[in-house]
Write a protein that holds these residues in place. Sequence first.
Motif, PDB file in Angstrom:
ATOM      1  N   MET A   1       0.839  -1.181   0.000  1.00  0.00           N
ATOM      2  CA  MET A   1       0.000   0.000   0.000  1.00  0.00           C
ATOM      3  C   MET A   1       0.884   1.244   0.000  1.00  0.00           C
ATOM      4  O   MET A   1       1.847   1.323   0.738  1.00  0.00           O
ATOM      5  N   ASP A   2       0.523   2.207  -0.804  1.00  0.00           N
ATOM      6  CA  ASP A   2       1.282   3.450  -0.914  1.00  0.00           C
ATOM      7  C   ASP A   2       0.701   4.477   0.058  1.00  0.00           C
ATOM      8  O   ASP A   2      -0.386   4.985  -0.151  1.00  0.00           O
ATOM      9  N   GLU A   3       1.439   4.756   1.139  1.00  0.00           N
ATOM     10  CA  GLU A   3       0.985   5.760   2.102  1.00  0.00           C
ATOM     11  C   GLU A   3       1.701   7.068   1.819  1.00  0.00           C
ATOM     12  O   GLU A   3       2.917   7.128   1.815  1.00  0.00           O
ATOM     13  N   ARG A   4       0.933   8.090   1.580  1.00  0.00           N
ATOM     14  CA  ARG A   4       1.503   9.400   1.305  1.00  0.00           C
ATOM     15  C   ARG A   4       1.289  10.314   2.501  1.00  0.00           C
ATOM     16  O   ARG A   4       0.281  10.231   3.182  1.00  0.00           O
ATOM     17  N   THR A   5       2.242  11.179   2.693  1.00  0.00           N
ATOM     18  CA  THR A   5       2.132  12.185   3.738  1.00  0.00           C
ATOM     19  C   THR A   5       1.871  13.523   3.065  1.00  0.00           C
ATOM     20  O   THR A   5       2.604  13.923   2.170  1.00  0.00           O
ATOM     21  N   TYR A   6       0.815  14.173   3.486  1.00  0.00           N
ATOM     22  CA  TYR A   6       0.469  15.467   2.923  1.00  0.00           C
ATOM     23  C   TYR A   6       0.813  16.571   3.907  1.00  0.00           C
ATOM     24  O   TYR A   6       0.819  16.360   5.114  1.00  0.00           O
ATOM     25  N   GLU A   7       1.085  17.750   3.366  1.00  0.00           N
ATOM     26  CA  GLU A   7       1.493  18.886   4.186  1.00  0.00           C
ATOM     27  C   GLU A   7       0.454  19.998   4.143  1.00  0.00           C
ATOM     28  O   GLU A   7      -0.270  20.141   3.164  1.00  0.00           O
ATOM     29  N   THR A   8       0.440  20.771   5.206  1.00  0.00           N
ATOM     30  CA  THR A   8      -0.305  22.023   5.238  1.00  0.00           C
ATOM     31  C   THR A   8       0.727  23.128   5.393  1.00  0.00           C
ATOM     32  O   THR A   8       1.515  23.122   6.336  1.00  0.00           O
TER      33      THR A   8
END
Length: 88
Positions: A1-8
């Motif tokens: 599974m490809d887990e992405r981290t998103y930023e604010t």
Amino acid sequence: MDERTYETLVLGTRLFIDLWSVKGFVPVNCEHPEDVRTVWSRLVEERVAFILVEEGWFERLPHPVKQRIHHMGRPVWVPFPDMKLRED
């Protein structure tokens, strides 16, 4: 599974940026709205989901930039009330 981290990211005056960065949001140094083109590539990186911005700062963006933002699906720009020190 490809887990992405998103930023604010956070844009605005130094006080606004500093206060939101305490909450873990990523500060982007761009004190003046007319300089937004100098950080534009950072703002539209794939991992950026939201950009918190001071309402007054956002209103002073150059018109072509604001139009571009309004037509973008991502990142989502979230204006917050300005951070002004009250003089009593």
